[in-house]
Design a protein around this motif. Structure first.
Motif, PDB file in Angstrom:
ATOM      1  N   PRO A  47       0.769  -1.027  -0.109  1.00 35.50           N
ATOM      2  CA  PRO A  47       0.057  -0.119   0.020  1.00 35.50           C
ATOM      3  C   PRO A  47       0.852   1.232   0.053  1.00 35.50           C
ATOM      4  CG  PRO A  47      -0.503  -1.563   1.820  1.00 35.50           C
ATOM      5  CD  PRO A  47       0.742  -1.968   1.258  1.00 35.50           C
ATOM      6  N   SER A  48       0.223   2.377  -0.650  1.00 34.97           N
ATOM      7  CA  SER A  48       1.077   3.573  -0.599  1.00 34.97           C
ATOM      8  C   SER A  48       0.924   4.477   0.875  1.00 34.97           C
ATOM      9  CB  SER A  48       0.487   4.473  -1.756  1.00 34.97           C
ATOM     10  OG  SER A  48      -0.913   4.726  -1.445  1.00 34.97           O
ATOM     11  N   TYR A  49      -0.009   4.006   1.636  1.00 30.63           N
ATOM     12  CA  TYR A  49      -0.422   4.790   2.616  1.00 30.63           C
ATOM     13  C   TYR A  49      -0.091   4.160   4.091  1.00 30.63           C
ATOM     14  CZ  TYR A  49      -4.048   1.179   2.726  1.00 30.63           C
ATOM     15  OH  TYR A  49      -4.687   0.019   2.703  1.00 30.63           O
ATOM     16  N   LYS A  50       0.970   2.931   4.345  1.00 30.31           N
ATOM     17  CA  LYS A  50       1.187   2.425   5.357  1.00 30.31           C
ATOM     18  C   LYS A  50       2.401   1.544   5.139  1.00 30.31           C
ATOM     19  CE  LYS A  50      -2.504  -1.281   5.543  1.00 30.31           C
ATOM     20  NZ  LYS A  50      -3.384  -1.787   6.232  1.00 30.31           N
ATOM     21  N   PRO A  51       3.206   1.216   6.158  1.00 22.94           N
ATOM     22  CA  PRO A  51       4.404   0.223   5.822  1.00 22.94           C
ATOM     23  C   PRO A  51       4.237  -1.194   5.692  1.00 22.94           C
ATOM     24  CG  PRO A  51       4.339   1.084   8.080  1.00 22.94           C
ATOM     25  CD  PRO A  51       3.130   1.574   7.324  1.00 22.94           C
ATOM     26  N   THR A  75     -11.513  -4.940  -7.265  1.00 24.89           N
ATOM     27  CA  THR A  75     -11.750  -4.102  -8.610  1.00 24.89           C
ATOM     28  C   THR A  75     -10.930  -2.904  -8.281  1.00 24.89           C
ATOM     29  OG1 THR A  75     -13.876  -5.020  -8.979  1.00 24.89           O
ATOM     30  CG2 THR A  75     -13.351  -2.772  -9.949  1.00 24.89           C
ATOM     31  N   GLU A  76     -11.141  -2.177  -6.851  1.00 22.05           N
ATOM     32  CA  GLU A  76     -10.690  -0.776  -6.564  1.00 22.05           C
ATOM     33  C   GLU A  76      -9.169  -0.915  -6.913  1.00 22.05           C
ATOM     34  OE1 GLU A  76     -12.071   0.415  -2.800  1.00 22.05           O
ATOM     35  OE2 GLU A  76     -14.207   0.609  -3.867  1.00 22.05           O
ATOM     36  N   GLU A  77      -8.473  -2.278  -5.882  1.00 22.22           N
ATOM     37  CA  GLU A  77      -7.090  -2.035  -5.971  1.00 22.22           C
ATOM     38  C   GLU A  77      -6.343  -2.834  -6.763  1.00 22.22           C
ATOM     39  OE1 GLU A  77      -7.112  -2.782  -0.834  1.00 22.22           O
ATOM     40  OE2 GLU A  77      -6.870  -4.476  -2.332  1.00 22.22           O
ATOM     41  N   LEU A  78      -7.051  -3.696  -7.638  1.00 23.06           N
ATOM     42  CA  LEU A  78      -6.367  -4.355  -8.717  1.00 23.06           C
ATOM     43  C   LEU A  78      -6.937  -4.233 -10.395  1.00 23.06           C
ATOM     44  CD1 LEU A  78      -5.255  -7.562  -6.816  1.00 23.06           C
ATOM     45  CD2 LEU A  78      -3.905  -5.706  -7.106  1.00 23.06           C
ATOM     46  N   VAL A 118       2.264  -9.345 -14.601  1.00 30.15           N
ATOM     47  CA  VAL A 118       3.026  -8.453 -15.303  1.00 30.15           C
ATOM     48  C   VAL A 118       2.127  -7.340 -16.069  1.00 30.15           C
ATOM     49  CG1 VAL A 118       4.489  -8.668 -17.622  1.00 30.15           C
ATOM     50  CG2 VAL A 118       4.554 -10.368 -16.152  1.00 30.15           C
ATOM     51  N   GLY A 119       2.577  -6.060 -15.883  1.00 31.32           N
ATOM     52  CA  GLY A 119       2.132  -4.807 -16.615  1.00 31.32           C
ATOM     53  C   GLY A 119       1.226  -4.572 -15.987  1.00 31.32           C
ATOM     54  N   MET A 120       0.721  -4.930 -14.405  1.00 31.68           N
ATOM     55  CA  MET A 120      -0.203  -4.398 -13.796  1.00 31.68           C
ATOM     56  C   MET A 120      -0.299  -2.995 -13.493  1.00 31.68           C
ATOM     57  SD  MET A 120      -0.916  -6.855 -10.421  1.00 31.68           S
ATOM     58  CE  MET A 120      -2.586  -6.487 -10.163  1.00 31.68           C
ATOM     59  N   VAL A 121      -1.358  -2.286 -13.674  1.00 35.74           N
ATOM     60  CA  VAL A 121      -1.545  -0.795 -13.439  1.00 35.74           C
ATOM     61  C   VAL A 121      -2.566  -0.883 -12.172  1.00 35.74           C
ATOM     62  CG1 VAL A 121      -2.380   1.296 -14.207  1.00 35.74           C
ATOM     63  CG2 VAL A 121      -1.192  -0.276 -15.651  1.00 35.74           C
ATOM     64  N   LEU A 128       1.187   0.163  -4.414  1.00 39.90           N
ATOM     65  CA  LEU A 128       2.486   0.731  -5.228  1.00 39.90           C
ATOM     66  C   LEU A 128       2.906  -0.563  -5.887  1.00 39.90           C
ATOM     67  CD1 LEU A 128       4.201   2.474  -2.432  1.00 39.90           C
ATOM     68  CD2 LEU A 128       2.964   3.497  -4.439  1.00 39.90           C
ATOM     69  N   SER A 129       2.602  -1.622  -5.481  1.00 39.14           N
ATOM     70  CA  SER A 129       3.108  -2.949  -6.120  1.00 39.14           C
ATOM     71  C   SER A 129       2.532  -4.226  -5.804  1.00 39.14           C
ATOM     72  CB  SER A 129       4.960  -2.994  -6.182  1.00 39.14           C
ATOM     73  OG  SER A 129       4.967  -3.499  -4.712  1.00 39.14           O
ATOM     74  N   ALA A 130       2.667  -5.104  -6.329  1.00 42.73           N
ATOM     75  CA  ALA A 130       1.987  -6.471  -6.126  1.00 42.73           C
ATOM     76  C   ALA A 130       3.044  -7.525  -6.303  1.00 42.73           C
ATOM     77  CB  ALA A 130       0.473  -6.759  -6.565  1.00 42.73           C
ATOM     78  N   GLY A 131       2.909  -8.778  -5.541  1.00 40.40           N
ATOM     79  CA  GLY A 131       3.977  -9.850  -5.809  1.00 40.40           C
ATOM     80  C   GLY A 131       3.641 -11.062  -5.109  1.00 40.40           C
ATOM     81  N   PHE A 132       4.428 -12.184  -5.641  1.00 38.46           N
ATOM     82  CA  PHE A 132       4.209 -13.391  -4.851  1.00 38.46           C
ATOM     83  C   PHE A 132       5.315 -13.479  -3.842  1.00 38.46           C
ATOM     84  CE2 PHE A 132       1.748 -14.529  -8.524  1.00 38.46           C
ATOM     85  CZ  PHE A 132       0.523 -14.910  -8.012  1.00 38.46           C
TER      86      PHE A 132
END
Length: 172
Positions: A47-51, A75-78, A118-121, A128-132
Motif C-alpha cells: 500500500p502507498s499509505y502504510k508500511p 476491483t478498486e485495488e487491482l 506482468v504490466g499491472m496498473v 504501489l506494487s504486487a507480488g508473490f
C-alpha cells in the motif's frame, strides 16, 4: 397484608426495537482474498499509505456483505473483476490499538500465474506494487496477525476446510 403487598411484580421493561438495536455492541468487519501461485507463495500488495503489506481486501462498508467487500476491493485495488472462491477463514480479532473488536473473512482467490501480474496498473494509486512471496518473506512484510491468518488460510485451502480463528490462530 395491604393492597400494595399483593400487587404483581412490575413487568420487565421492553425497549423499542430501534433502541435495543442501538444498544448492541458494534464490531468492525473486513474481508480479503488469498491468491497464491503454483509454488504456494501468496500474493501481497504494497500500500502507498502504510508500511506493512496486505492481501487484497478492506473494511466492510455499511449495508455491504463481506463477499461484496472482497469483490469491490479487488476491483478498486487491482482492477480485477473475478468470482471469489469459498470462504477460507473467519477470524475474531480482539480490540487493539484504538480499534474495536472485529471479524475478518478471507476468501479463496485461487491459483494465479506470475504472468497475470506482468504490466499491472493499479487504478487508484492506493497500491504501489504486487507480488508473490513465500510465507517466510511475507512474515517480514506483514503484521504478525495477518501472517498468522494467512497460514490458517493456506492450510484451509489445502485441506478444503474453513478455519475458525481467534487472533489468527485456529480454534476449531
Amino acid at each position: 397484608m395491604t393492597a400494595s403487598d399483593s400487587a404483581a411484580p412490575a413487568a420487565t421493561e421492553v425497549l423499542p426495537v430501534e433502541q435495543y438495536v442501538a444498544s448492541l455492541p458494534k464490531k468492525r468487519m473486513a474481508a480479503g482474498v488469498l491468491f497464491r501461485d503454483k509454488a504456494g507463495r501468496v500474493l501481497l500488495l504494497q500500500p502507498s499509505y502504510k508500511p506493512n503489506w496486505e492481501i487484497p481486501g478492506g473494511a466492510v462498508e455499511a449495508d455491504e456483505s463481506p463477499w461484496e467487500t472482497a469483490a469491490r476491493e479487488l476491483t478498486e485495488e487491482l482492477g480485477w473483476e473475478r468470482p471469489l472462491g469459498r470462504l477460507l477463514v473467519v477470524d475474531y480479532v480482539r480490540p487493539q490499538d484504538s480499534r474495536p473488536e472485529g471479524v475478518v473473512f478471507v476468501f479463496d482467490g485461487g491459483v494465479l500465474d506470475e504472468t497475470e501480474l506482468v504490466g499491472m496498473v493499479f487504478p487508484d494509486g492506493e497500491i504501489l506494487s504486487a507480488g508473490f512471496h513465500t510465507m517466510a518473506e511475507a512474515r517480514e512484510k506483514l503484521k504478525p496477525l495477518l501472517a498468522d491468518r494467512l497460514v490458517a488460510a493456506l492450510r484451509a485451502a489445502e485441506q478444503g476446510t474453513t478455519a475458525l480463528c481467534e487472533q489468527g490462530q485456529r480454534v476449531a
